[in-house]
Design a protein around this motif. Structure first.
Motif, PDB file in Angstrom:
ATOM      1  N   UNK A  30      16.193  -6.674  -0.039  1.00  0.00           N
ATOM      2  CA  UNK A  30      15.683  -6.238  -0.988  1.00  0.00           C
ATOM      3  C   UNK A  30      14.036  -6.861  -1.403  1.00  0.00           C
ATOM      4  N   UNK A  31      13.331  -5.981  -1.722  1.00  0.00           N
ATOM      5  CA  UNK A  31      12.167  -6.225  -2.123  1.00  0.00           C
ATOM      6  C   UNK A  31      11.882  -7.011  -3.388  1.00  0.00           C
ATOM      7  N   UNK A  32      10.967  -8.170  -3.177  1.00  0.00           N
ATOM      8  CA  UNK A  32      10.842  -8.936  -4.437  1.00  0.00           C
ATOM      9  C   UNK A  32       9.607  -9.783  -4.047  1.00  0.00           C
ATOM     10  N   UNK A  33       8.519  -9.700  -5.036  1.00  0.00           N
ATOM     11  CA  UNK A  33       7.318 -10.456  -5.151  1.00  0.00           C
ATOM     12  C   UNK A  33       6.572 -10.374  -3.907  1.00  0.00           C
ATOM     13  N   UNK A  34       6.484  -9.256  -3.271  1.00  0.00           N
ATOM     14  CA  UNK A  34       5.611  -8.998  -2.086  1.00  0.00           C
ATOM     15  C   UNK A  34       6.329  -9.358  -0.798  1.00  0.00           C
ATOM     16  N   UNK A  35       7.669  -9.585  -0.956  1.00  0.00           N
ATOM     17  CA  UNK A  35       8.366  -9.820   0.263  1.00  0.00           C
ATOM     18  C   UNK A  35       9.574  -9.223   0.532  1.00  0.00           C
ATOM     19  N   UNK A  36      10.264  -9.025   1.706  1.00  0.00           N
ATOM     20  CA  UNK A  36      11.636  -8.175   1.753  1.00  0.00           C
ATOM     21  C   UNK A  36      12.444  -9.186   2.402  1.00  0.00           C
ATOM     22  N   UNK A  37      13.532  -9.588   1.431  1.00  0.00           N
ATOM     23  CA  UNK A  37      14.407 -10.636   1.834  1.00  0.00           C
ATOM     24  C   UNK A  37      15.537  -9.866   2.448  1.00  0.00           C
ATOM     25  N   UNK A  38      15.794 -10.226   3.735  1.00  0.00           N
ATOM     26  CA  UNK A  38      17.000  -9.911   4.418  1.00  0.00           C
ATOM     27  C   UNK A  38      17.890 -10.954   4.725  1.00  0.00           C
ATOM     28  N   UNK A  39      19.143 -10.653   5.131  1.00  0.00           N
ATOM     29  CA  UNK A  39      20.068 -11.713   5.403  1.00  0.00           C
ATOM     30  C   UNK A  39      19.657 -12.779   6.471  1.00  0.00           C
ATOM     31  N   UNK A  40      18.815 -12.589   7.428  1.00  0.00           N
ATOM     32  CA  UNK A  40      18.238 -13.760   8.381  1.00  0.00           C
ATOM     33  C   UNK A  40      17.037 -14.030   8.223  1.00  0.00           C
ATOM     34  N   UNK A  41      16.256 -13.432   7.634  1.00  0.00           N
ATOM     35  CA  UNK A  41      14.731 -13.590   7.586  1.00  0.00           C
ATOM     36  C   UNK A  41      13.969 -13.043   6.382  1.00  0.00           C
ATOM     37  N   UNK A  42      12.799 -13.313   6.068  1.00  0.00           N
ATOM     38  CA  UNK A  42      12.147 -12.915   4.824  1.00  0.00           C
ATOM     39  C   UNK A  42      10.657 -12.561   5.581  1.00  0.00           C
ATOM     40  N   UNK A  43      10.492 -11.353   5.206  1.00  0.00           N
ATOM     41  CA  UNK A  43       9.316 -10.462   5.844  1.00  0.00           C
ATOM     42  C   UNK A  43       8.320 -10.183   4.626  1.00  0.00           C
ATOM     43  N   UNK A  44       7.047 -10.238   5.141  1.00  0.00           N
ATOM     44  CA  UNK A  44       6.115  -9.546   4.251  1.00  0.00           C
ATOM     45  C   UNK A  44       6.409  -7.909   4.352  1.00  0.00           C
ATOM     46  N   UNK A  45       6.097  -7.665   2.928  1.00  0.00           N
ATOM     47  CA  UNK A  45       6.068  -6.223   2.854  1.00  0.00           C
ATOM     48  C   UNK A  45       4.886  -5.359   3.318  1.00  0.00           C
ATOM     49  N   UNK A  46       5.139  -4.386   3.798  1.00  0.00           N
ATOM     50  CA  UNK A  46       4.097  -3.719   4.850  1.00  0.00           C
ATOM     51  C   UNK A  46       2.905  -3.418   4.030  1.00  0.00           C
ATOM     52  N   UNK A  47       3.209  -2.926   2.861  1.00  0.00           N
ATOM     53  CA  UNK A  47       1.849  -2.522   1.907  1.00  0.00           C
ATOM     54  C   UNK A  47       1.086  -4.006   1.804  1.00  0.00           C
ATOM     55  N   UNK A  48       1.822  -4.808   1.207  1.00  0.00           N
ATOM     56  CA  UNK A  48       1.201  -6.136   0.828  1.00  0.00           C
ATOM     57  C   UNK A  48       0.283  -6.557   1.973  1.00  0.00           C
ATOM     58  N   UNK A  49       0.771  -6.453   3.278  1.00  0.00           N
ATOM     59  CA  UNK A  49       0.128  -6.822   4.660  1.00  0.00           C
ATOM     60  C   UNK A  49      -0.996  -6.063   4.907  1.00  0.00           C
ATOM     61  N   UNK A  50      -1.073  -4.632   4.503  1.00  0.00           N
ATOM     62  CA  UNK A  50      -2.282  -3.688   4.788  1.00  0.00           C
ATOM     63  C   UNK A  50      -3.294  -4.075   3.527  1.00  0.00           C
ATOM     64  N   UNK A  51      -2.643  -4.602   2.462  1.00  0.00           N
ATOM     65  CA  UNK A  51      -3.863  -4.845   1.291  1.00  0.00           C
ATOM     66  C   UNK A  51      -4.582  -6.073   1.591  1.00  0.00           C
ATOM     67  N   UNK A  52      -3.741  -7.158   2.442  1.00  0.00           N
ATOM     68  CA  UNK A  52      -4.309  -8.470   2.613  1.00  0.00           C
ATOM     69  C   UNK A  52      -5.315  -8.258   3.768  1.00  0.00           C
ATOM     70  N   UNK A  53      -5.022  -7.324   4.936  1.00  0.00           N
ATOM     71  CA  UNK A  53      -5.928  -7.178   5.956  1.00  0.00           C
ATOM     72  C   UNK A  53      -7.243  -6.319   5.338  1.00  0.00           C
ATOM     73  N   UNK A  54      -7.347  -5.581   4.461  1.00  0.00           N
ATOM     74  CA  UNK A  54      -8.261  -4.849   3.770  1.00  0.00           C
ATOM     75  C   UNK A  54      -9.221  -5.811   3.234  1.00  0.00           C
TER      76      UNK A  54
END
Length: 349
Positions: free
Chosen positions: A277-301
């Motif tokens: 589930x996506x929440x506040x810029x992260x994707x919360x999975x059962x075993x890990x928390x990932x940064x959402x791709x669109x947030x990562x692209x925005x940060x790189x820019x």
């Protein structure tokens, strides 16, 4: 329910206005409008004090601009002296409402915020089979002025303070159009009611919390939802019983209609938490928390833009350092060690 009076002398007190000015200028000290106000700070605050005490204070015109990320939105900037008044008002009335909020409302509250909300969301997601994740369609443009004023009057009875609150609300500039204008019980004139608060005001953030406070209590106390998190208009309910969440959604839609609000049809979904589930810029999975791709692209820019501005002499190294540290601190709330290493290994000034 206790209602509070005799608040206005505290709001208009010179030292409260001084404290408000200190808060309003935080992070903006070198901007022209702040420097101009601070050039003769005492005189400016005394003028505001006189205008507020005599009720001759009139808010200025908003400046509006569009931002495209993370999604297109209209931002309204009030004149700086008005922002000082907003802080002066909130200094006094915010504590009155703070004690009425549930523990799992996280936006615009001291010692709450995004990272604490993310931790709570993660705990609930990993201990539940289903999630009902919702978003209110065009929340701030949809806030009804008369309903908001009624909710504020449940806790405040000071007439002068209510005059200032009404002045700020009534001065809201026109917001984007809201398509869904009719609700049960409406008459032909109902769509003409004043709606919408400017995104960007401290008072709008505060009013936004007050507007959904009763909704929070309805979910916790009437629907008996034990696992619930809200951040502004983004909220989620968790349960192992799918039908319970289906019925909860119907009840929530009925309650929100009394506030002249509707759920966003595309962004309000019921699904299994194992899918993430996506929440506040992260994707919360059962075993890990990932940064959402669109947030990562925005940060790189943004990193690329900071580097270019530094090389052109437009910003100092200290500004870049502060920005990068803030972003790293944000990323640390996910499982991002390798990601951080990869991003910054090529970032050389």
């Amino acid at each position: 329910m206790k209602r509070h009076g005799n608040l206005y002398p505290q709001i208009t007190d010179f030292w409260n206005l001084y404290s408000a000015a200190r808060k309003a200028q935080k992070g903006k000290l070198n901007r022209y409008n702040v420097l101009e106000f601070n050039f003769d700070l005492q005189a400016e605050l005394e003028k505001l004090e006189t205008e507020l005490e005599s009720k001759t204070y009139k808010p200025g015109a908003y400046k509006t601009f569009q931002i495209l990320e993370p999604r297109p939105r209209m931002i309204s900037a009030a004149p700086y002296r008005d922002r000082v008044v907003h802080h002066a008002l909130c200094n006094i009335i915010l504590p009155i409402f703070e004690n009425t909020y549930i523990n799992d409302s996280y936006a615009n509250r001291v010692n709450y915020g995004t990272h604490r909300a993310l931790r709570r969301f993660t705990d609930f997601a990993r201990s539940s089979r289903y999630i009902l994740q919702c978003d209110i369609k065009k929340y701030f443009p949809s806030i009804d002025h008369e309903i908001l004023k009624t909710l504020l009057r449940r806790k405040i009875k000071c007439k002068d303070t209510l005059w200032l609150i009404d002045t700020i609300i009534d001065n809201s500039n026109p917001q984007i159009d809201v398509d869904d204008k009719y609700f049960p019980g409406d008459d032909v004139l109902s769509p003409l009611r004043r709606r919408g608060l400017p995104v960007g005001n401290l008072t709008s953030q505060f009013f936004g919390n007050v507007y959904l406070n009763g909704f929070d209590h309805f979910i916790k106390e009437n629907l008996k939802v034990s696992k619930y998190v809200r951040y502004v208009d983004d909220f989620a309910l968790f349960s192992d019983d799918r039908e319970f969440l289906v019925e909860a959604r119907l009840a929530m839609e009925e309650y929100l209609a009394t506030l002249r609000l509707i759920l966003h049809p595309a962004k309000s979904q019921l699904f299994e938490t194992r899918h993430g589930a996506n929440f506040l810029g992260f994707c919360v999975l059962p075993d890990r928390i990932r940064v959402r791709t669109e947030n990562l692209r925005r940060a790189k820019r943004r990193l690329k833009r900071l580097k270019a501005e530094y090389e052109e002499g437009k910003i100092e190294l200290e500004q870049i350092t502060h920005s990068i540290r803030s972003w790293i601190a944000h990323l640390k709330h996910g499982d991002t060690w390798r990601l951080r290493t990869k991003i910054f290994e090529d970032f050389v000034l």
